[in-house]
Design a protein around this motif. Structure first.
Motif, short mmCIF file in Angstrom:
data_model
loop_
_atom_site.label_atom_id
_atom_site.label_comp_id
_atom_site.label_asym_id
_atom_site.label_seq_id
_atom_site.Cartn_x
_atom_site.Cartn_y
_atom_site.Cartn_z
N MET A 75 6.94 -9.83 -14.75
CA MET A 75 6.70 -10.43 -13.46
C MET A 75 5.25 -10.18 -13.06
O MET A 75 4.76 -9.06 -13.13
CB MET A 75 7.67 -9.80 -12.46
N PRO A 76 4.54 -11.20 -12.58
CA PRO A 76 3.13 -11.04 -12.18
C PRO A 76 3.00 -10.13 -10.96
O PRO A 76 3.89 -10.06 -10.13
CB PRO A 76 2.67 -12.46 -11.85
N LEU A 77 1.86 -9.48 -10.87
CA LEU A 77 1.58 -8.58 -9.75
C LEU A 77 0.67 -9.25 -8.73
O LEU A 77 -0.22 -10.03 -9.08
CB LEU A 77 0.88 -7.32 -10.27
N ASP A 78 0.89 -8.93 -7.46
CA ASP A 78 -0.04 -9.34 -6.42
C ASP A 78 -1.26 -8.43 -6.48
O ASP A 78 -1.19 -7.32 -6.99
CB ASP A 78 0.61 -9.23 -5.04
#
Length: 152
Positions: free
Chosen positions: A1-4
């Motif tokens: 999952m991509p990170l902010d």
């Protein structure tokens, strides 16, 4: 999952530098005043952490930090914090030394580059050098506190 993520820029005067980048990028200054007033009224923070932001109508702001965000990105309604593309300017005690290891590229395009450089100079930036090499033509500039960035 991509990170902010957000880009944090150490500086001497977060409000002045945020104001420069707000105008340079066409971003929006984050308004944390309601959150600050709420925390202050609860006794969670003291007056020493708060300043009056004269650049934005005299609203309450953090003494040690200021942030700007892309005007089309979401905002947390409780804190005023941007939830997308944003720059956070934080006060640090030491002066900037040496070249940045990370920098911002402003994409104006070849037809608008010179006009953009002149506009940024009027806002307080200065030209450090013009780079013309195979595969790249850009202008390296410094913001009012000396942080390097490129106009491409």
């Amino acid at each position: 999952m991509p990170l902010d993520w957000k880009l944090v820029i150490d500086c001497e005067d977060p409000h002045q530098l945020a104001h420069f980048w707000e105008r340079a990028l066409g971003y929006t200054a984050e308004d944390h005043s309601a959150h600050i007033e709420r925390l202050h009224s609860m006794g969670a923070i003291t007056e020493g952490l708060i300043v009056t932001d004269e650049l934005h109508g005299g609203r309450k702001a953090w003494r040690h930090a200021a942030a700007i965000r892309h005007p089309h990105d979401a905002v947390d309604p409780d804190t005023g914090t941007g939830l997308g593309r944003r720059l956070l300017f934080m006060t640090v005690p030491e002066q900037k030394e040496g070249k940045n290891r990370l920098h911002i590229d402003v994409h104006a395009g070849p037809d608008a580059r010179d006009t953009e450089v002149k506009r940024l100079e009027r806002l307080g930036a200065r030209v450090l050098r013009v780079v013309v090499e195979p595969g790249s033509h850009h202008v390296t500039m410094a913001d009012p506190e000396g942080n390097e960035f490129d106009v491409r």
